[in-house]
Design an enzyme around this catalytic site. Structure first.
Site, PDB file in Angstrom:
ATOM      1  N   ARG A 116      18.414  -0.276  31.937  1.00 59.27           N
ATOM      2  CA  ARG A 116      19.004  -1.211  32.851  1.00 59.27           C
ATOM      3  C   ARG A 116      20.593  -0.864  33.120  1.00 59.27           C
ATOM      4  NH1 ARG A 116      15.447  -6.623  32.100  1.00 59.27           N
ATOM      5  NH2 ARG A 116      13.756  -6.023  33.478  1.00 59.27           N
TER       6      ARG A 116
ATOM      7  N   GLY B  65       6.737  -4.385  36.374  1.00 63.81           N
ATOM      8  CA  GLY B  65       6.206  -5.196  35.221  1.00 63.81           C
ATOM      9  C   GLY B  65       5.127  -3.992  34.342  1.00 63.81           C
TER      10      GLY B  65
ATOM     11  N   LYS C  27      -4.842 -11.610  36.166  1.00 67.23           N
ATOM     12  CA  LYS C  27      -5.824 -12.953  36.858  1.00 67.23           C
ATOM     13  C   LYS C  27      -5.546 -12.708  38.573  1.00 67.23           C
ATOM     14  CE  LYS C  27      -4.426 -16.714  33.844  1.00 67.23           C
ATOM     15  NZ  LYS C  27      -3.499 -17.727  33.999  1.00 67.23           N
TER      16      LYS C  27
ATOM     17  N   GLY D   5       8.211 -10.014  38.729  1.00 64.41           N
ATOM     18  CA  GLY D   5       7.917 -11.149  39.704  1.00 64.41           C
ATOM     19  C   GLY D   5       8.486 -10.803  41.048  1.00 64.41           C
TER      20      GLY D   5
HETATM   21  P1  AMP Z   1      -0.620  -8.894  34.978  1.00 69.44           P
HETATM   22  O1  AMP Z   1       0.704  -9.391  34.181  1.00 69.44           O
HETATM   23  O2  AMP Z   1      -1.368  -9.973  35.815  1.00 69.44           O
HETATM   24  O3  AMP Z   1      -0.239  -7.585  35.528  1.00 69.44           O
HETATM   25  O4  AMP Z   1      -1.596  -8.795  33.958  1.00 69.44           O
HETATM   26  C1  AMP Z   1      -1.208  -7.517  32.758  1.00 69.44           C
HETATM   27  C2  AMP Z   1      -2.172  -7.902  31.536  1.00 69.44           C
HETATM   28  O5  AMP Z   1      -3.529  -7.906  31.955  1.00 69.44           O
HETATM   29  C3  AMP Z   1      -2.082  -7.011  30.334  1.00 69.44           C
HETATM   30  O6  AMP Z   1      -1.463  -7.570  29.230  1.00 69.44           O
HETATM   31  C4  AMP Z   1      -3.466  -6.559  29.993  1.00 69.44           C
HETATM   32  O7  AMP Z   1      -3.745  -6.248  28.632  1.00 69.44           O
HETATM   33  C5  AMP Z   1      -4.220  -7.778  30.877  1.00 69.44           C
HETATM   34  N1  AMP Z   1      -5.743  -7.175  31.033  1.00 69.44           N
HETATM   35  C6  AMP Z   1      -6.113  -6.109  31.806  1.00 69.44           C
HETATM   36  N2  AMP Z   1      -7.227  -5.970  31.829  1.00 69.44           N
HETATM   37  C7  AMP Z   1      -7.956  -6.750  31.106  1.00 69.44           C
HETATM   38  C8  AMP Z   1      -9.140  -7.215  30.814  1.00 69.44           C
HETATM   39  N3  AMP Z   1     -10.294  -6.622  31.176  1.00 69.44           N
HETATM   40  N4  AMP Z   1      -9.328  -8.389  29.776  1.00 69.44           N
HETATM   41  C9  AMP Z   1      -8.297  -9.296  29.359  1.00 69.44           C
HETATM   42  N5  AMP Z   1      -6.993  -8.707  29.744  1.00 69.44           N
HETATM   43  C10 AMP Z   1      -6.918  -7.809  30.496  1.00 69.44           C
END
Ligand code: AMP
Length: 398
Positions: free
Chosen positions: A37, A355, A199, A378
């Site tokens: 950074r 991220g 999610k 974010g």
């Molecule tokens: P996000 O912050 O929404 O981009 O989510 C990232 C997180 O999603 C990471 O820590 C991954 O380990 C998790 N992730 C991705 N695929 C899966 C899965 N099939 N089951 C559970 N967690 C997952």
């Protein structure tokens, strides 16, 4: 169409310039463990120094909860920055008040000072007008170059702009706006978007916004399981959001109406006895279509890797946000790393939307083979959703 003014559009020579940077660096035992950074902020700072501005840098570091806390001092950043810049950086042990004003007044043209952590005051995150006015007293002009906090209306990212002129973005934010904005709004087509992560509920607004722009949308990660439920498939013990099945169905429908190719995994790597802390899994099995009872989806399967990679190969612009699986665990990282490799190998304009995808592409060793990596998690999601970022909308436009 108007655009945000940048430091390239104005002459700041001789002016006192308040520059909001993102120096929220990771510290281990008081030592900076990753200085990317600081390195990322250098072009803007060097530009201002070369112009003969009096450069007053400001940032937050960690979450000191509105009071001074030596563990979150920016002092180590001043030292590291001075070494990178090759010139002294005066560290000022506070960020507002008469003593700070007196220190800043001593700055000559082309000199640089760094203020102490703005989050030592509650007024920062509250965007308190008085606190913002105190910060503004230090300067004439405002440069925001902290994209990672641009989605927050804080005193040093937005409030301060009310008192200063001109208010422009730095070279980092200018790049973010160009890639996450212009290059995805008017892309070289086909535009393929790959979305993953945990999610659907976190990313549905992004999916919705990108359905207006993309030629192809690929869904991976745990998000895909809610889409599988929407198709009537079973997902075993996989992470899913049954409350969002209707939302997923609406996305399928919108894709069909808009003529957007909308792909979800055709096969899934599943496991039993996943231990995230230990980084281990028990039995593994690949399911095509529905996932059997007792099995947990952790990554896209080999056929999906091939399907998704072929789409990426045909794209002229690729935007990627979110891993394809639990990439933190070796046994579950193949899908994410394969997508990273295909993106790195492609000649398309490749944009990594912040991220975990940035983390994944660096882990896979392809960090230097993509066109652009966003510095905001974010903030990049909110920007892709089409939301106004307070730290950007506070700036002048032309
Ligand atoms: P996000 O912050 O929404 O981009 O989510 C990232 C997180 O999603 C990471 O820590 C991954 O380990 C998790 N992730 C991705 N695929 C899966 C899965 N099939 N089951 C559970 N967690 C997952």
């Amino acid at each position: 169409m108007s655009r945000t003014k940048s430091i390239k559009d104005v002459d700041l020579s001789g002016k006192r310039v308040f520059v909001r940077c993102d120096f929220n660096v990771p510290l281990t035992d008081g030592q900076i463990s990753d200085d990317s950074r600081i390195v990322a902020a250098l072009p803007t700072i060097k530009h201002l120094v070369a112009q003969g501005a009096k450069v007053i840098l400001s940032s937050h570091l960690g979450r000191p909860k509105g009071e001074p806390n030596a563990a979150f001092s920016l002092a180590p950043v001043a030292e590291a920055l001075a070494a990178q810049l090759g010139q002294p950086v005066t560290f000022i042990e506070d960020c507002i008040g008469e003593e700070v004003e007196a220190e800043v007044a001593k700055l000559a043209e082309g000199e640089v000072a760094l203020l102490e952590n703005v989050r030592f005051y509650k007024g920062e995150t509250d965007n308190d007008p008085e606190f913002a006015a105190s910060l503004a007293k230090l300067a004439d002009a405002f440069v925001n170059d902290a994209f990672g906090t641009a989605h927050r209306a804080h005193a040093s990212t937005a409030g301060v702009a009310k008192h200063l002129s001109p208010c422009v973005c730095g070279l980092l934010i200018e790049k973010e706006l160009a890639y996450l904005g212009d290059k995805t709004n008017t892309p070289e087509r086909p535009l393929t978007v790959i979305l993953g992560g945990a999610k659907v509920s976190d990313k549905i607004k992004v999916i919705d916004a990108l359905l207006e722009k993309a030629d192809t949308i690929i869904i991976g990660g745990a998000m895909a399981y809610t889409f599988k439920l929407a198709k009537g498939e079973t997902v075993g013990d996989s992470l899913s959001e049954p409350d969002f099945i209707e939302t997923a169905k609406a996305a399928f429908k919108k894709a069909e109406e808009k003529g957007v190719k909308f792909l979800i995994p055709v096969d899934t790597l599943t496991v039993k006895d996943l231990d995230f802390g230990a980084g281990t899994v028990g039995d593994t099995k690949v399911f095509e279509g529905s996932i059997g009872e007792g099995w947990e989806g952790v990554d896209i399967g080999p056929k999906s890797i091939e399907l998704f990679s072929n789409e990426v190969k045909n794209a002229k612009t690729v935007l990627w946000n979110g891993p394809m699986g639990i990439f933190e665990i070796d046994a579950c990282n193949k899908g994410t790393f394969a997508v990273a490799k295909t993106i790195a190998d492609s000649d398309a304009c490749s944009i990594i939307g912040g991220g975990d995808s940035v983390k994944a592409i660096k882990m896979a060793g392809y960090g230097d083979q993509v066109t652009f990596m966003s510095t905001g998690g974010g903030a990049s999601l909110e920007f892709l959703e089409g939301k106004e970022l307070p730290g950007v909308s506070a700036l002048d436009t032309i």
